[in-house]
Enzyme design. Structure first.
Site, PDB file in Angstrom:
ATOM      1  N   TYR A 157       0.837  -1.218   0.000  1.00 37.74           N
ATOM      2  CA  TYR A 157       0.000   0.000   0.000  1.00 37.74           C
ATOM      3  C   TYR A 157       0.866   1.259   0.000  1.00 37.74           C
ATOM      4  CZ  TYR A 157      -3.914   2.966   1.714  1.00 37.74           C
ATOM      5  OH  TYR A 157      -4.878   3.933   1.884  1.00 37.74           O
ATOM      6  N   LYS A 161       0.829   4.065  -2.858  1.00 39.37           N
ATOM      7  CA  LYS A 161       0.447   5.456  -2.552  1.00 39.37           C
ATOM      8  C   LYS A 161       1.584   6.436  -2.863  1.00 39.37           C
ATOM      9  CE  LYS A 161      -3.827   4.951  -1.245  1.00 39.37           C
ATOM     10  NZ  LYS A 161      -4.860   5.236  -2.273  1.00 39.37           N
TER      11      LYS A 161
HETATM   12  P1  NAD Z   1     -13.497   2.199   1.656  1.00 35.15           P
HETATM   13  O1  NAD Z   1     -12.978   0.823   1.764  1.00 35.15           O
HETATM   14  O2  NAD Z   1     -14.508   2.676   2.625  1.00 35.15           O
HETATM   15  O3  NAD Z   1     -14.100   2.444   0.179  1.00 35.15           O
HETATM   16  C1  NAD Z   1     -13.380   2.062  -0.964  1.00 35.15           C
HETATM   17  C2  NAD Z   1     -14.361   1.890  -2.118  1.00 35.15           C
HETATM   18  O4  NAD Z   1     -13.576   1.506  -3.271  1.00 35.15           O
HETATM   19  C3  NAD Z   1     -15.391   0.762  -1.884  1.00 35.15           C
HETATM   20  O5  NAD Z   1     -16.700   1.236  -2.170  1.00 35.15           O
HETATM   21  C4  NAD Z   1     -14.956  -0.325  -2.848  1.00 35.15           C
HETATM   22  O6  NAD Z   1     -16.043  -1.099  -3.371  1.00 35.15           O
HETATM   23  C5  NAD Z   1     -14.278   0.487  -3.961  1.00 35.15           C
HETATM   24  N1  NAD Z   1     -13.342  -0.322  -4.733  1.00 35.15           N
HETATM   25  C6  NAD Z   1     -12.389  -1.168  -4.261  1.00 35.15           C
HETATM   26  N2  NAD Z   1     -11.756  -1.776  -5.270  1.00 35.15           N
HETATM   27  C7  NAD Z   1     -12.317  -1.303  -6.418  1.00 35.15           C
HETATM   28  C8  NAD Z   1     -12.094  -1.578  -7.789  1.00 35.15           C
HETATM   29  N3  NAD Z   1     -11.176  -2.473  -8.195  1.00 35.15           N
HETATM   30  N4  NAD Z   1     -12.845  -0.912  -8.703  1.00 35.15           N
HETATM   31  C9  NAD Z   1     -13.797  -0.031  -8.315  1.00 35.15           C
HETATM   32  N5  NAD Z   1     -14.056   0.267  -7.020  1.00 35.15           N
HETATM   33  C10 NAD Z   1     -13.315  -0.371  -6.084  1.00 35.15           C
HETATM   34  O7  NAD Z   1     -12.192   3.146   1.649  1.00 35.15           O
HETATM   35  P2  NAD Z   1     -11.961   4.684   2.066  1.00 35.15           P
HETATM   36  O8  NAD Z   1     -11.423   4.687   3.437  1.00 35.15           O
HETATM   37  O9  NAD Z   1     -13.148   5.508   1.725  1.00 35.15           O
HETATM   38  O10 NAD Z   1     -10.737   5.036   1.100  1.00 35.15           O
HETATM   39  C11 NAD Z   1     -10.872   5.725  -0.127  1.00 35.15           C
HETATM   40  C12 NAD Z   1      -9.493   6.035  -0.682  1.00 35.15           C
HETATM   41  O11 NAD Z   1      -8.762   6.831   0.258  1.00 35.15           O
HETATM   42  C13 NAD Z   1      -8.628   4.803  -0.949  1.00 35.15           C
HETATM   43  O12 NAD Z   1      -7.829   5.017  -2.082  1.00 35.15           O
HETATM   44  C14 NAD Z   1      -7.766   4.729   0.287  1.00 35.15           C
HETATM   45  O13 NAD Z   1      -6.572   4.025   0.039  1.00 35.15           O
HETATM   46  C15 NAD Z   1      -7.529   6.198   0.560  1.00 35.15           C
HETATM   47  N6  NAD Z   1      -7.146   6.504   1.946  1.00 35.15           N
HETATM   48  C16 NAD Z   1      -7.959   6.157   2.994  1.00 35.15           C
HETATM   49  C17 NAD Z   1      -7.563   6.459   4.291  1.00 35.15           C
HETATM   50  C18 NAD Z   1      -8.398   6.118   5.515  1.00 35.15           C
HETATM   51  O14 NAD Z   1      -7.911   6.305   6.631  1.00 35.15           O
HETATM   52  N7  NAD Z   1      -9.633   5.626   5.358  1.00 35.15           N
HETATM   53  C19 NAD Z   1      -6.340   7.114   4.517  1.00 35.15           C
HETATM   54  C20 NAD Z   1      -5.545   7.447   3.423  1.00 35.15           C
HETATM   55  C21 NAD Z   1      -5.965   7.137   2.140  1.00 35.15           C
END
Ligand code: NAD
Length: 256
Positions: A157, A161
């Site tokens: 990851y 990123k």
């Molecule tokens: P989440 O797991 O709540 O939602 C992710 C969504 O992406 C889900 O609806 C899932 O179905 C969809 N998804 C996954 N694989 C997919 C694919 N191959 N094609 C289409 N859709 C797909 O995650 P989140 O926490 O809302 O994270 C959103 C973004 O932010 C991600 O890129 C994550 O890495 C990044 N992020 C999150 C955090 C955190 O603390 N939550 C921190 C830093 C970065």
């Protein structure tokens, strides 16, 4: 012709918009006046985001697609262009985690994370850029993470990123002359299903996990999806046209 194209509303695509940061971003961009393509693996859950947008007076379309599959990506972008209008905003937000210490990490853990984050952002951006270039205007926002700086259990990851940051800067260089900006948002701890799953994996209740994380964050709270949606809204705004190739960390402050 669709209502959006007759009214001249710009069209945005948010990937992974069925829940979490993506859903909050889709809602926010709809409030900002964009018609929104709600793209997610899970089209049924995406319809809930669309219903929330429509209830608030916005316009959106749920499209099911896997961002790592070129044919599904082309079909999804084509459908959004036909039904909402040509997309000129893209938020590459879809993401997954497959955490493990290096010695326990499988090839599948590595490939899945690379495919969704890096290959997914590449395929989506390649599919959408033609509409941006035609319009001589576009906004690309990629979801990076504080994990890009290194995080135990996340070699896959954190590499993906960090990779997205280089991807963003190169897009800014290549596409700037077409009126297209590319920026990255790097969130810290945001309260979503993703961090809930991490708490479950390490065997801590989500409440305790959040409380422990908040203590380490200068503003003394974890982030909410709306905190990130607000920053994305800035990057896609008309006035942000001179800001490109940047990475903004939204983490409640630097690590103490
Ligand atoms: P989440 O797991 O709540 O939602 C992710 C969504 O992406 C889900 O609806 C899932 O179905 C969809 N998804 C996954 N694989 C997919 C694919 N191959 N094609 C289409 N859709 C797909 O995650 P989140 O926490 O809302 O994270 C959103 C973004 O932010 C991600 O890129 C994550 O890495 C990044 N992020 C999150 C955090 C955190 O603390 N939550 C921190 C830093 C970065």
């Amino acid at each position: 012709m669709s209502e959006a194209s007759t009214t001249g509303a710009r069209v945005a695509i948010v990937t992974g918009a069925a829940r979490g940061i993506g859903a909050a971003t889709a809602l926010r961009l709809a409030q900002d006046g964009f018609a929104v393509g709600v793209l997610d693996l899970d089209e049924t859950a995406g319809k809930e985001t669309v219903a929330a947008i429509e209830a608030a007076g916005g316009r959106a379309l749920a499209v099911g697609a896997d961002v790592s599959d070129p044919e599904q990506v082309e079909a999804a972008v084509g459908r959004i262009a036909a039904e909402l209008g040509a997309p000129t905003v893209l938020v590459n937000n879809a993401g997954v985690t497959r955490d493990n210490l290096l010695f326990k990490m499988t090839e599948s853990d590595w490939d899945t994370v690379m495919n969704v984050h890096l290959r997914g952002a590449f395929l989506m951006t390649r599919a959408v850029q033609k509409h941006m270039i035609e319009a001589k205007w576009g906004r690309i926002v990629n979801l990076s993470s504080t994990s890009a700086l290194g995080n135990r259990g996340q070699v896959n990851y954190s590499a993906a990123k960090a990779g997205l940051q280089g991807f963003t800067k190169t897009l800014a260089i290549e596409l700037g002359k077409f009126g297209v900006t590319a920026n990255a948002v790097a969130p810290g701890f945001i309260q979503t299903e993703m961090t809930k799953a991490t708490a479950e994996r390490v065997g801590v209740s989500f409440e305790d996990f959040i409380a422990a994380a908040a203590k380490e964050i200068p503003v003394q709270r974890v982030g909410q999806p709306e905190d990130i949606a607000h920053l994305v809204s800035f990057f896609v705004s008309e006035g942000a046209g001179f800001v490109s190739g940047q990475v903004v960390y939204a983490a409640g402050g630097p690590k103490a």
